[in-house]
Design a protein around this motif. Structure first.
Motif, PDB file in Angstrom:
ATOM      1  N   PHE A  44     -42.244  60.994 -65.967  1.00  0.00           N
ATOM      2  CA  PHE A  44     -41.379  62.158 -66.114  1.00  0.00           C
ATOM      3  C   PHE A  44     -41.876  63.329 -65.276  1.00  0.00           C
ATOM      4  CE2 PHE A  44     -40.251  66.218 -68.116  1.00  0.00           C
ATOM      5  CZ  PHE A  44     -38.867  66.125 -68.067  1.00  0.00           C
ATOM      6  N   SER A  45     -43.188  63.473 -65.096  1.00  0.00           N
ATOM      7  CA  SER A  45     -43.643  64.641 -64.339  1.00  0.00           C
ATOM      8  C   SER A  45     -43.229  64.539 -62.870  1.00  0.00           C
ATOM      9  CB  SER A  45     -45.153  64.872 -64.497  1.00  0.00           C
ATOM     10  OG  SER A  45     -45.842  63.679 -64.441  1.00  0.00           O
ATOM     11  N   VAL A  46     -43.142  63.309 -62.355  1.00  0.00           N
ATOM     12  CA  VAL A  46     -42.623  63.137 -60.993  1.00  0.00           C
ATOM     13  C   VAL A  46     -41.176  63.613 -60.939  1.00  0.00           C
ATOM     14  CG1 VAL A  46     -42.075  61.461 -59.198  1.00  0.00           C
ATOM     15  CG2 VAL A  46     -44.137  61.167 -60.595  1.00  0.00           C
ATOM     16  N   PHE A  47     -40.404  63.185 -61.924  1.00  0.00           N
ATOM     17  CA  PHE A  47     -38.990  63.564 -61.982  1.00  0.00           C
ATOM     18  C   PHE A  47     -38.839  65.080 -62.087  1.00  0.00           C
ATOM     19  CE2 PHE A  47     -35.038  64.385 -64.303  1.00  0.00           C
ATOM     20  CZ  PHE A  47     -34.136  63.675 -63.534  1.00  0.00           C
ATOM     21  N   ALA A  48     -39.643  65.675 -62.993  1.00  0.00           N
ATOM     22  CA  ALA A  48     -39.516  67.115 -63.220  1.00  0.00           C
ATOM     23  C   ALA A  48     -39.902  67.901 -61.978  1.00  0.00           C
ATOM     24  CB  ALA A  48     -40.386  67.535 -64.403  1.00  0.00           C
ATOM     25  N   GLU A  49     -40.863  67.395 -61.201  1.00  0.00           N
ATOM     26  CA  GLU A  49     -41.242  68.114 -59.988  1.00  0.00           C
ATOM     27  C   GLU A  49     -40.124  68.042 -58.957  1.00  0.00           C
ATOM     28  OE1 GLU A  49     -44.617  66.647 -57.780  1.00  0.00           O
ATOM     29  OE2 GLU A  49     -44.775  68.510 -56.640  1.00  0.00           O
ATOM     30  N   GLU A  50     -39.524  66.865 -58.839  1.00  0.00           N
ATOM     31  CA  GLU A  50     -38.556  66.690 -57.758  1.00  0.00           C
ATOM     32  C   GLU A  50     -37.174  67.215 -58.103  1.00  0.00           C
ATOM     33  OE1 GLU A  50     -38.865  62.634 -56.519  1.00  0.00           O
ATOM     34  OE2 GLU A  50     -40.894  62.953 -55.713  1.00  0.00           O
ATOM     35  N   TRP A  51     -36.840  67.250 -59.379  1.00  0.00           N
ATOM     36  CA  TRP A  51     -35.488  67.668 -59.771  1.00  0.00           C
ATOM     37  C   TRP A  51     -35.473  68.991 -60.527  1.00  0.00           C
ATOM     38  CZ3 TRP A  51     -31.696  65.075 -57.456  1.00  0.00           C
ATOM     39  CH2 TRP A  51     -32.012  63.791 -56.951  1.00  0.00           C
ATOM     40  N   THR A  70     -24.559  54.992 -71.359  1.00  0.00           N
ATOM     41  CA  THR A  70     -25.633  55.985 -71.439  1.00  0.00           C
ATOM     42  C   THR A  70     -26.983  55.343 -71.100  1.00  0.00           C
ATOM     43  OG1 THR A  70     -24.370  56.908 -73.267  1.00  0.00           O
ATOM     44  CG2 THR A  70     -26.558  57.820 -72.893  1.00  0.00           C
ATOM     45  N   VAL A  71     -27.218  54.186 -71.716  1.00  0.00           N
ATOM     46  CA  VAL A  71     -28.487  53.492 -71.484  1.00  0.00           C
ATOM     47  C   VAL A  71     -28.640  53.137 -70.006  1.00  0.00           C
ATOM     48  CG1 VAL A  71     -29.651  51.285 -71.897  1.00  0.00           C
ATOM     49  CG2 VAL A  71     -28.773  52.615 -73.818  1.00  0.00           C
ATOM     50  N   LEU A  72     -27.572  52.628 -69.412  1.00  0.00           N
ATOM     51  CA  LEU A  72     -27.643  52.222 -68.009  1.00  0.00           C
ATOM     52  C   LEU A  72     -27.845  53.427 -67.102  1.00  0.00           C
ATOM     53  CD1 LEU A  72     -25.019  49.342 -67.720  1.00  0.00           C
ATOM     54  CD2 LEU A  72     -27.519  49.223 -67.684  1.00  0.00           C
ATOM     55  N   THR A  73     -27.218  54.553 -67.446  1.00  0.00           N
ATOM     56  CA  THR A  73     -27.385  55.761 -66.630  1.00  0.00           C
ATOM     57  C   THR A  73     -28.847  56.201 -66.633  1.00  0.00           C
ATOM     58  OG1 THR A  73     -25.184  56.413 -67.362  1.00  0.00           O
ATOM     59  CG2 THR A  73     -26.516  58.091 -66.240  1.00  0.00           C
ATOM     60  N   VAL A  74     -29.427  56.292 -67.822  1.00  0.00           N
ATOM     61  CA  VAL A  74     -30.829  56.717 -67.916  1.00  0.00           C
ATOM     62  C   VAL A  74     -31.724  55.738 -67.160  1.00  0.00           C
ATOM     63  CG1 VAL A  74     -32.745  57.197 -69.465  1.00  0.00           C
ATOM     64  CG2 VAL A  74     -30.449  57.875 -70.119  1.00  0.00           C
ATOM     65  N   ALA A  75     -31.479  54.454 -67.365  1.00  0.00           N
ATOM     66  CA  ALA A  75     -32.315  53.455 -66.694  1.00  0.00           C
ATOM     67  C   ALA A  75     -32.157  53.559 -65.186  1.00  0.00           C
ATOM     68  CB  ALA A  75     -31.952  52.052 -67.173  1.00  0.00           C
ATOM     69  N   GLY A  76     -30.927  53.853 -64.724  1.00  0.00           N
ATOM     70  CA  GLY A  76     -30.679  53.999 -63.289  1.00  0.00           C
ATOM     71  C   GLY A  76     -31.457  55.160 -62.708  1.00  0.00           C
ATOM     72  N   ILE A  77     -31.412  56.293 -63.390  1.00  0.00           N
ATOM     73  CA  ILE A  77     -32.175  57.457 -62.940  1.00  0.00           C
ATOM     74  C   ILE A  77     -33.667  57.096 -62.918  1.00  0.00           C
ATOM     75  CG2 ILE A  77     -32.811  59.838 -63.479  1.00  0.00           C
ATOM     76  CD1 ILE A  77     -30.098  60.172 -64.812  1.00  0.00           C
ATOM     77  N   GLY A  78     -34.078  56.378 -63.942  1.00  0.00           N
ATOM     78  CA  GLY A  78     -35.486  55.971 -64.029  1.00  0.00           C
ATOM     79  C   GLY A  78     -35.899  55.153 -62.819  1.00  0.00           C
ATOM     80  N   GLY A 119     -32.664  69.293 -63.307  1.00  0.00           N
ATOM     81  CA  GLY A 119     -32.719  67.845 -63.479  1.00  0.00           C
ATOM     82  C   GLY A 119     -33.285  67.471 -64.842  1.00  0.00           C
ATOM     83  N   SER A 120     -34.373  68.156 -65.241  1.00  0.00           N
ATOM     84  CA  SER A 120     -34.980  67.848 -66.536  1.00  0.00           C
ATOM     85  C   SER A 120     -33.984  68.076 -67.654  1.00  0.00           C
ATOM     86  CB  SER A 120     -36.207  68.741 -66.760  1.00  0.00           C
ATOM     87  OG  SER A 120     -37.064  68.681 -65.662  1.00  0.00           O
ATOM     88  N   LEU A 121     -33.233  69.170 -67.530  1.00  0.00           N
ATOM     89  CA  LEU A 121     -32.264  69.499 -68.569  1.00  0.00           C
ATOM     90  C   LEU A 121     -31.213  68.396 -68.688  1.00  0.00           C
ATOM     91  CD1 LEU A 121     -32.689  72.041 -70.095  1.00  0.00           C
ATOM     92  CD2 LEU A 121     -30.840  73.135 -68.813  1.00  0.00           C
ATOM     93  N   ILE A 122     -30.762  67.909 -67.527  1.00  0.00           N
ATOM     94  CA  ILE A 122     -29.752  66.842 -67.542  1.00  0.00           C
ATOM     95  C   ILE A 122     -30.321  65.580 -68.203  1.00  0.00           C
ATOM     96  CG2 ILE A 122     -28.438  65.261 -66.072  1.00  0.00           C
ATOM     97  CD1 ILE A 122     -28.116  67.666 -64.125  1.00  0.00           C
ATOM     98  N   LEU A 123     -31.547  65.231 -67.814  1.00  0.00           N
ATOM     99  CA  LEU A 123     -32.155  64.026 -68.383  1.00  0.00           C
ATOM    100  C   LEU A 123     -32.351  64.183 -69.890  1.00  0.00           C
ATOM    101  CD1 LEU A 123     -33.309  61.234 -67.657  1.00  0.00           C
ATOM    102  CD2 LEU A 123     -35.552  62.292 -67.603  1.00  0.00           C
ATOM    103  N   LEU A 124     -32.867  65.337 -70.283  1.00  0.00           N
ATOM    104  CA  LEU A 124     -33.047  65.587 -71.714  1.00  0.00           C
ATOM    105  C   LEU A 124     -31.713  65.544 -72.452  1.00  0.00           C
ATOM    106  CD1 LEU A 124     -36.059  66.177 -71.472  1.00  0.00           C
ATOM    107  CD2 LEU A 124     -35.687  68.236 -72.815  1.00  0.00           C
ATOM    108  N   GLY A 125     -30.660  66.079 -71.795  1.00  0.00           N
ATOM    109  CA  GLY A 125     -29.335  66.036 -72.393  1.00  0.00           C
ATOM    110  C   GLY A 125     -28.883  64.601 -72.622  1.00  0.00           C
ATOM    111  N   LEU A 126     -29.139  63.752 -71.633  1.00  0.00           N
ATOM    112  CA  LEU A 126     -28.753  62.342 -71.778  1.00  0.00           C
ATOM    113  C   LEU A 126     -29.504  61.693 -72.941  1.00  0.00           C
ATOM    114  CD1 LEU A 126     -28.563  61.188 -68.065  1.00  0.00           C
ATOM    115  CD2 LEU A 126     -26.732  61.024 -69.752  1.00  0.00           C
TER     116      LEU A 126
END
Lengths: 684, 365
Positions: free
Chosen positions: B264-271, B17-25, B275-282
C-alpha cells in the motif's frame, strides 16, 4: 428455520447492523484522517526527506554481560573499540572508496574488498564493519575526511576484554561469528543475524542467553553529504546480565601460576558446598584472540599444539588416577569387611598371582605394612592383595559413589565421565570375562580406570566431607542490571557414599601421614601452619613394547602423569584440591609441590624451606611388572636409567590375563607400536 | 438441481468490486517490482495466476449451497485442529517459524484454513444456540474455547498476525451475536485491564522480546526503519501522488517488502491522497456490501457466516493499513487482494465465494 423464526425482524438486530456499519465507517475515517495527516500536512516534510535527505539506521551493539569472581572482582569485561563501517545505500563508487580507505588505514585493499563482499548479504541500509578495532589515529583521520568518504561510518563498539589475560580462559570460553547452521537453530531464531558474535565455548556459550543483551538502534537523518541533521529515534541497547562465579580470582591466578611451564589441570573446590574456587587447565590460550575474530594461522597454531591448549583438561582430560585411587580401594575393602585397618601384608616388592608378578614401585619391598602405612608410603602390594578378595565390582561401586566414572552434571559443555570398569562393562564392551589381573591393576588406579581432574577433586571433597559428596558448581548467581537475581546457586549433594566413620578415620589418617610424617610420599610438600591430608599418584601412560634399544629420553607423550589430591585443614576440611601434571613426572616430586603452592595461596601462609636431607627421597623405580620399561621420572631426575637393560624377565608377550589396550584419552594418540597400559608404579 | 434463480440473483456487484481492487493491486505490483532481480516470472504475472486460481475457487465455493457447511462445520474444525497439531509436530520451519506442512506439491498453511473454519464453526454455534436476549459469560465459554485452542496453537508456531486475525474474527462475531450488557462490561474490564496491566508491567526490552518472539520474520530492530521509510513513501505522495512508476522511495528500494506487506505504501506514494481515498472507498464499499449481504441472508447461519467473512476482510485491511501508515506495530498481515501472495489470495477468494453463495441464495428457504 423454526429455531430462528422471526429473527430477521428483531429490532435489536436492526440496531446491531446499524452500529456495526457505523463502527466500520468510523474506523475507515480514522485511517483517512491519518492519511490526510501524512499526505497533506506532512507532504512537504516527507517529500524533502525522500528527495534530499536520507535516513540512516544504525544498530547499537549491546555490551555483553560482565563476568565476576566470587568477591565481585571483574574477570571478563568489555572495552570500547573503534570500528569503521560502511553503509551500502550511501556508497556511490565502491572501488574508489576502498582504495582511499586502504590508504588511510594502511590496510590491504584486498582485505577490505573481502569484508565488503561478506557484507553484501546484509540489507543495503544496514551498516557492516569493514575494519575492526582500528587505532584512534586512523579514526580521527577518517572523521576529518568524512565528506570525502560517503557512506563510511565510525562506530564505537564494545569488544570483549580480558583484564587478566589467559586467566580462566577455558572456563570463560570464547566468542565467534554465528554460523549459518546456528542461525537455523531455534535458540538463535530471534534477535540474531549473520555477522553477530555468539558464545562458542565455555561459559560464553552456556550463558549466551543471559550475557547477550539486546541490541539498540538509532535512526538518524543525514543530508546528502552524510552530515547528521537530527536524531529521529534512539533506542538504547540493553546490556547483558551480570554473572558471578564461585571462582576466587586470586586463587585461580595462584593455581595457574603454580604450574609454571607444565601442562596439566588443577581443581580447587569447597568441601562442603561444592563451589569451585579454581579451575585451571594448562597450557591456556588468549581469549582476546577470539574477541575480534581469530585469524586462520592463530587458530591452526592452537589446534596443532601437542599440548592441546584449547582442551579444558579439568573436565575433558581423562587420565588414569594412579595411586590417588587407593583411597577408593581402601574404603571399599573396609566397607566390605575384606580388610581391616590392622590388616597387614608382607610386601616383598611384588605379588605373584597366576603366572604373573605384579611389582610394587619399591623394588626391595616395604616389609610388613598395615593400611595406614600402605597409604602413606603408597605400597602397591597391600592393595593388590586386598583387591583379589574384594573383586572389581565392589571397587567400582565405591568409585562411583565418590563421583568417579559418572557424569557430575557440571554445566560446562564437553564434560567427560571417565571410566570405572567392572565385570558387566567388560562383558558388554569387549565380550570377554574379567580377569583377576585386571582387578589387581585397577586397585591402584591403572588399567582401564580413567578419571577427570574435576572428578578427583570431587572424590577428595567427598572423603574430606565424611562421605557426603558435593556436586561441583561454578556459577554463583546471575543478576540483571538492576540487581534482581535471575539465577542463584544452591549447594547440592551429588551422593552420600555412606561411609563408616571409623573406616573414614583410618583412611584420613593415612592421607595425613602422606604429607606430614617422615617417609610419606609428599612429606616434602607439607606446610608448617596448615595440616594437609593428601595422596600422591604417578600414572603410567603407555607401555613401551619395544624397549630393547635404550633411549636417553622418553618421548614426551609417553612420560608418566603426576597427580596429587588432598584437602586441608585436615581436622576441619575447607577445600579439596586435585592436581594433574600431564606427562609431568611423579606425584610426590612434581604434583605435590604444585598443590602445596595452591594450599599456601588459599590459607595465605608461606611455603616452608625444608632441609634437603630430612626425608630420604625414595628412589623412584616404578617397575610393577617385569616387562615394564623405566619411568621418565628417572630421566627427569637425572638418575641412571635402571632397568633399561634388556631383556625383561617377564613373559615376552603379554600374559593371557593382561588386558587388551584400554580406551585412550583423546589427546594421547598412541602410536601403533605402543602396547597396553601396565600397572603403574608409585614414583616416591 | 440447478436453479435458474441462482443466476438471476448472482451478486455481480460484489464480484466486480473484488475484481476492481485486485486489478488495481496487480497494477501496483507491476510498479512496485519493476526493478526486480528475483528469478522466475515477474511478480505481477504470478499474482494474475493466483487471481485466476482464486476466482475459480470462489465460483466453486459459491456453487454448493452454504447450508451444507452447517452440518460439517465441527468436522472441518476438528480436521483443521489436527492439521495444526501436525504443524507443531512435523511442520516445516522457515525464518524461525514453523507454519507449513510440506505436502510435496505445495506447502499447506493450516492456520490460514483456520481463519475460514473458525468462521463456519462459530456461525454454526451462534445460529443454533440463537439467543436474542444476549449471551452470558458462561454461555460464551464454548465459543471462547473453540476460539482459544487454535489461537494458542497458532501463537506457538509462532504467527502473531494470523493468531490475532483469528481472535479478532471470533470476537467480532461474538459481539455481534449479542452479549448481555453485564457480560459486555465484564469482558471490557477484564480485557483492557489485562492488556494494560500486562503492557505496563513489562519492561521495554521484555515487550521487545515478546514481539520479536511472536513475529520473528520481521527484523524487529529494523522495524523502526521500515516504518519510517513507509511513512516517508506515503507522505511524499502528497495530494496527487508522484505518478505511476514514479515513486522514488519505492523505486529506489528503500521500502522493504514493498510487494507484500508494504504494497500500500507504494500505491500511496504514486497515487497520492486522491488515489488512497479511492482505494479506501472501494474497500469500505466492499465491507458495507458484506454487511448488507449478512443483513439479507436467508437464515441466521448465513448471516453469521457472511459477517465472519466480512470481519476477516475488514480486520486484514485495518491492521495492514494501520501498520503501513504507522498507527499500529509491525505485524505481518497482508492487505487482501492487494499484497502479493497466493495464500492470502486463496483465503480471501474462499471468503468471497462464501459471500457470493449466501447472497445468491438469499431468497431460498
Amino acid at each position: 428455520m423454526s429455531l430462528n423464526g422471526g429473527w430477521e425482524d428483531n429490532p435489536s438486530l436492526k440496531k446491531r447492523f446499524l452500529l456495526l456499519s457505523l463502527a466500520v465507517v468510523l474506523i475507515f475515517l480514522l485511517l483517512v484522517l491519518r492519511l490526510w495527516y501524512l499526505q497533506i500536512i506532512g507532504a512537504d516534510r516527507y517529500r524533502e526527506l525522500s528527495e534530499k535527505n536520507r535516513i540512516r539506521y544504525i544498530p547499537v551493539a549491546a555490551p555483553r554481560g560482565p563476568i565476576y569472581d566470587r568477591h565481585g572482582e571483574i574477570l571478563v569485561d568489555n572495552r570500547p573499540s573503534f570500528t569503521i563501517s560502511v553503509l551500502r545505500q550511501e556508497v556511490e563508487d565502491k572501488d574508489a572508496l576502498l582504495t582511499r580507505l586502504a590508504g588511510i588505514l594502511g590496510a590491504d585493499p584486498e582485505e577490505l574488498e573481502k569484508n565488503w563482499q561478506s557484507g553484501s548479504r546484509f540489507p543495503r541500509y544496514r551498516p557492516f564493519p569493514l575494519a575492526e578495532d582500528v587505532s584512534r589515529e586512523s579514526l580521527e583521520v577518517i572523521q576529518e575526511n568524512s565528506v570525502n568518504l560517503p557512506g563510511v561510518l565510525t562506530e564505537v563498539r564494545p569488544l570483549r576484554s580480558y583484564p587478566h589475560g589467559e586467566l580462566g580462559a577455558h572456563l570463560f570460553g570464547y566468542l565467534g561469528e554465528i554460523t549459518q547452521k546456528e542461525l537455523q537453530n531455534k535458540q538463535f531464531s530471534s534477535g540474531y543475524r549473520p555477522g553477530d558474535f555468539v558464545g562458542k565455548r565455555g561459559l560464553e556459550k552456556l550463558l549466551e542467553k543471559y550475557l547477550r543483551g539486546v541490541e539498540g538502534e538509532r535512526l538518524l537523518e543525514v543530508d546528502v553529504k552524510g552530515q547528521e541533521l537530527r536524531i529521529l529515534k534512539t533506542q538504547e541497547p540493553q546490556p547483558g546480565n551480570k554473572v558471578f562465579l564461585t571462582i576466587d580470582r586470586k586463587l585461580q591466578a595462584a593455581t595457574e601460576s603454580a604450574f609454571g611451564e607444565e601442562a596439566g589441570a588443577a581443581v580447587v573446590i569447597r568441601v562442603k558446598t561444592g563451589e569451585v574456587l579454581a579451575l585451571a587447565s594448562r597450557p591456556a590460550f588468549d581469549p582476546a584472540l577470539f574477541a575480534r575474530g581469530i585469524s586462520g594461522k592463530e587458530w591452526i597454531d592452537l589446534l596443532q599444539n601437542p599440548r592441546h591448549p584449547l582442551q579444558d583438561k579439568t573436565i575433558q582430560g581423562q587420565y588414569p588416577p594412579g595411586s590417588t585411587f587407593k583411597m577408593v580401594t581402601a574404603l571399599a575393602a573396609l566397607k566390605a569387611g575384606v580388610a581391616y585397618p590392622s590388616t597387614t601384608v608382607d610386601c616383598g616388592g611384588a605379588l605373584s598371582h597366576g603366572n604373573r608378578r605384579f611389582r610394587c614401585w619399591k623394588r626391595g619391598g616395604h616389609g610388613r605394612v598395615d593400611l595406614k602405612r600402605a597409604l602413606k608410603e603408597s605400597c602397591d602390594v597391600w592393595f593388590y592383595k586386598v583387591s583379589l578378595d574384594l573383586g572389581i565390582d565392589r571397587i567400582a561401586a565405591m568409585a562411583r559413589a565418590l563421583g568417579l566414572g559418572i557424569p557430575l552434571g557440571f554445566p560446562l559443555e564437553g564434560e567427560k565421565t571417565g571410566l570405572i570398569p567392572d565385570r558387566q562393562w567388560k562383558q558388554q564392551r569387549q565380550g570377554t570375562r574379567w580377569y583377576d589381573g585386571e582387578t589387581v591393576i585397577a586397585s591402584i588406579g591403572q588399567g582401564y580406570v580413567l578419571t577427570t581432574p574435576l572428578q578427583l577433586a570431587v572424590m577428595t571433597a567427598g572423603i574430606a566431607n565424611d562421605g557426603i559428596v558435593p556436586r561441583p558448581q561454578v556459577i554463583s548467581r546471575i543478576e540483571d542490571l538492576t540487581g534482581n537475581i535471575l539465577e542463584e546457586m544452591h549447594p547440592e549433594i551429588l551422593n552420600d557414599a555412606q561411609l563408616n566413620p571409623s573406616d573414614l578415620q583410618v583412611v584420613k589418617r593415612g592421607m595425613e601421614a602422606v604429607v606430614n610424617e617422615p617417609g610419606g610420599t609428599a612429606y616434602k610438600s607439607r606446610l608448617n601452619e596448615i595440616r594437609i591430608a593428601g595422596k600422591t599418584g604417578t600414572s603410567q601412560v603407555v607401555k613401551l613394547k619395544d624397549d630393547h634399544a635404550p633411549k636417553r629420553e622418553i618421548a614426551y607423550r609417553f612420560r608418566d602423569h603426576a597427580l596429587f589430591v588432598g584437602y586441608a585443614p585436615a581436622q576441619d576440611p575447607e577445600i579439596a584440591v586435585s592436581v594433574l601434571l600431564e606427562h609431568g613426572g611423579s606425584g610426590g616430586s612434581n604434583a605435590a609441590p604444585v598443590a602445596q603452592k595452591i594450599f599456601a595461596a588459599y590459607f595465605d601462609v608461606p611455603i616452608p624451606v625444608h632441609a634437603p636431607p630430612s626425608p630420604p627421597a625414595p628412589a623412584p623405580s616404578p617397575l610393577p611388572t617385569e616387562d615394564l620399561p623405566p619411568t621418565p621420572s628417572d630421566a627427569v631426575n637425572g638418575l641412571p636409567l635402571q632397568g633399561m637393560n634388556p631383556p625383561p624377565a617377564g613373559p615376552p608377550a603379554p600374559a593371557p590375563n593382561l588386558p587388551p589396550a584400554p580406551p585412550v584419552t583423546p589427546e594421547q594418540s598412541l602410536p601403533p607400536e605402543a602396547g597396553g597400559i601396565v600397572p603403574e608404579a608409585e614414583g616416591d | 438441481m440447478f436453479d435458474r434463480r441462482l443466476l438471476t440473483h448472482f451478486d455481480w456487484v460484489l464480484l466486480l468490486t473484488v475484481l476492481t481492487v485486485a486489478g488495481i493491486g496487480i497494477l501496483n505490483l507491476y510498479s512496485a517490482t519493476s526493478i526486480w532481480t528475483g528469478a522466475g516470472p515477474p511478480i505481477y504475472l504470478k499474482q494474475i495466476y493466483w487471481l485466476g486460481i482464486g476466482l475459480t475457487i470462489a465460483l466453486g465455493v459459491s456453487s454448493v449451497d452454504y447450508r451444507h457447511l452447517e452440518y460439517c462445520g465441527f468436522f472441518l474444525y476438528g480436521l483443521t485442529l489436527c492439521l495444526l497439531v501436525a504443524v507443531l509436530l512435523v511442520g516445516k520451519t522457515s525464518m524461525g517459524a514453523t507454519r507449513w506442512l510440506d505436502l510435496g506439491i505445495f506447502n499447506l498453511q493450516p492456520s490460514e484454513i483456520m481463519k475460514i473454519v473458525i468462521i463456519i464453526t462459530l456461525a454454526r454455534y451462534f445460529s443454533q444456540k440463537g439467543n436474542l436476549r444476549g449471551y452470558s459469560l458462561r454461555q460464551l465459554l464454548v465459543p471462547f474455547a473453540l476460539l482459544g485452542v487454535p489461537s494458542v496453537m497458532i501463537m506457538k508456531q509462532p504467527d502473531l498476525g494470523t493468531a490475532m486475525m483469528v481472535i479478532f474474527i471470533g470476537v467480532t462475531m461474538s459481539l455481534f451475536a449479542g452479549l448481555r450488557r453485564s457480560t459486555l462490561a465484564m469482558l471490557a474490564i477484564l480485557g483492557s485491564s489485562a492488556a494494560a496491566g500486562g503492557w505496563f508491567l513489562l519492561r521495554p526490552y521484555q515487550k521487545q522480546r515478546i514481539l520479536t518472539f511472536l513475529n520473528p520474520e520481521h527484523d524487529p530492530l529494523g522495524a523502526g526503519y521500515h516504518i519510517i521509510q513507509s511513512k516517508i513513501a506515503v507522505g511524499s505522495g502528497g495530494f496527487w501522488g508522484s505518478g505511476f512508476m514514479q515513486g522514488t522511495q519505492s523505486q529506489l528500494s528503500f521500502l522493504p517488502e514493498r510487494h507484500t506487506d508494504f504494497a500500500f505504501s507504494v500505491f500511496a506514494e504514486e497515487w497520492g491522497f486522491t488515489g488512497s481515498l479511492i482505494l479506501l472507498g472501494l474497500y469500505l464499499f466492499l465491507i458495507i456490501w458484506g454487511i448488507y449481504i449478512a443483513r439479507r441472508a436467508s437464515d441466521m447461519f448465513g448471516m453469521m457466516l457472511a459477517l465472519g467473512v466480512t470481519a476477516m476482510i475488514f480486520w486484514h485491511i485495518v491492521v495492514n493499513l494501520g501498520m503501513v501508515i504507522g498507527l499500529l506495530p509491525v505485524v505481518g498481515v497482508p492487505l487482501p487482494l492487494f499484497s502479493y501472495g497466493g495464500t492470502s489470495m486463496v483465503t480471501t477468494m474462499i471468503g468471497t465465494g462464501l459471500l457470493l453463495n449466501i447472497s445468491m441464495r438469499r431468497f431460498m428457504f
